[in-house]
Design a protein around this motif. Structure first.
Motif, PDB file in Angstrom:
ATOM      1  N   LYS A 148       0.878  -1.203   0.086  1.00 22.23           N
ATOM      2  CA  LYS A 148       0.098   0.207   0.063  1.00 22.23           C
ATOM      3  C   LYS A 148       0.955   1.387  -0.073  1.00 22.23           C
ATOM      4  O   LYS A 148       0.512   2.507  -0.641  1.00 22.23           O
ATOM      5  CB  LYS A 148      -1.046   0.072   1.296  1.00 22.23           C
ATOM      6  CG  LYS A 148      -2.023  -0.971   1.119  1.00 22.23           C
ATOM      7  CD  LYS A 148      -3.030  -0.453  -0.030  1.00 22.23           C
ATOM      8  CE  LYS A 148      -4.083  -1.489  -0.401  1.00 22.23           C
ATOM      9  NZ  LYS A 148      -4.730  -1.308  -1.550  1.00 22.23           N
ATOM     10  N   GLU A 151       1.835   1.611  -3.432  1.00 27.05           N
ATOM     11  CA  GLU A 151       0.878   2.081  -4.452  1.00 27.05           C
ATOM     12  C   GLU A 151       0.506   3.688  -3.976  1.00 27.05           C
ATOM     13  O   GLU A 151      -0.196   4.248  -5.266  1.00 27.05           O
ATOM     14  CB  GLU A 151      -0.251   1.050  -4.204  1.00 27.05           C
ATOM     15  CG  GLU A 151       0.090  -0.138  -4.791  1.00 27.05           C
ATOM     16  CD  GLU A 151      -0.947  -0.984  -4.509  1.00 27.05           C
ATOM     17  OE1 GLU A 151      -0.988  -2.242  -5.066  1.00 27.05           O
ATOM     18  OE2 GLU A 151      -2.000  -0.766  -3.709  1.00 27.05           O
ATOM     19  N   THR A 152       0.339   3.998  -2.950  1.00 27.67           N
ATOM     20  CA  THR A 152      -0.253   5.413  -2.439  1.00 27.67           C
ATOM     21  C   THR A 152       0.534   6.341  -1.854  1.00 27.67           C
ATOM     22  O   THR A 152       0.278   7.508  -1.914  1.00 27.67           O
ATOM     23  CB  THR A 152      -1.285   4.941  -1.602  1.00 27.67           C
ATOM     24  OG1 THR A 152      -0.758   4.516  -0.117  1.00 27.67           O
ATOM     25  CG2 THR A 152      -2.427   3.796  -1.996  1.00 27.67           C
TER      26      THR A 152
END
Length: 200
Positions: A148, A151-152
């Motif tokens: 995560k 990705e973010t």
């Protein structure tokens, strides 16, 4: 002890707490100037553990070393915990407002290292089956957090319900197939490795 930040961490901040979960408090404190300038340096941390509550407060220099120089995901995660108490209106607030400054590829690599250690413990024969299950659970959790982050660009502490539903049975259900849990952990490790290769 002059606290500047106090944070609820561990299972309560992750959303994995059960009725027997202890309360993990982490924080940052600032040593008095006279101690900083003394021949002997101040304590790096202050801890208080009574079997129910587990408190550890890093002196600010140690916190910056672990979070900044080492990219320690557990320390940086303190700044992303959904439950925190800013104990100093300036310094504590500055830490929270500038938490993104600690995020880098170093954090991804450190997260991978933490996750790998948990997986190796899960593979090992030492410890109880419950402790091995817990290690596998944390491996998956750390790998998911690393993916995560890649990705973010954010470190997610509070787990979504689907991850809670995936992780809790691994730790709590004695009938949960340990080999299946290990396979899940290996898949998440590969996902983290792929995420790292995509973020050189």
């Amino acid at each position: 002890m002059k606290k500047i930040l106090e944070v609820l961490t561990g299972s309560h901040s992750l959303g994995l707490a059960g009725p027997d979960s202890d309360v993990d408090i982490r924080g940052v404190w600032v040593a008095p100037l006279k101690d900083v300038l003394a021949i002997r340096p101040p304590k790096e941390y202050i801890d208080r553990m009574d079997g129910i509550n587990d408190e550890v407060f890093d002196e600010v220099g140690r916190f910056f070393y672990l979070a900044g120089a080492k990219g320690n995901p557990e320390r940086i995660g303190m700044l992303y915990s959904p439950i925190h108490n800013i104990c100093h209106p300036i310094w504590g607030k500055l830490l929270i407002e500038n938490r993104y400054s600690f995020l880098s590829m170093k954090v991804l690599k450190s997260t991978y290292g933490f996750a790998d250690n948990q997986l190796r413990y899960g593979h090992g024969l030492r410890g109880t089956e419950r402790s091995r299950r817990k290690a596998i659970m944390h491996n998956i959790r750390l790998s998911w957090q690393g993916v995560k982050l890649a990705e973010t660009g954010e470190l997610t502490v509070k787990l979504p319900q689907k991850m809670v539903d995936l992780l809790l049975p691994i730790k709590e259900d004695p009938n949960y197939n340990l080999n299946h849990a290990m396979a899940l952990a290996e898949n998440w490790r590969k996902a983290l490795e792929l995420a790292m290769s995509s973020n050189p």
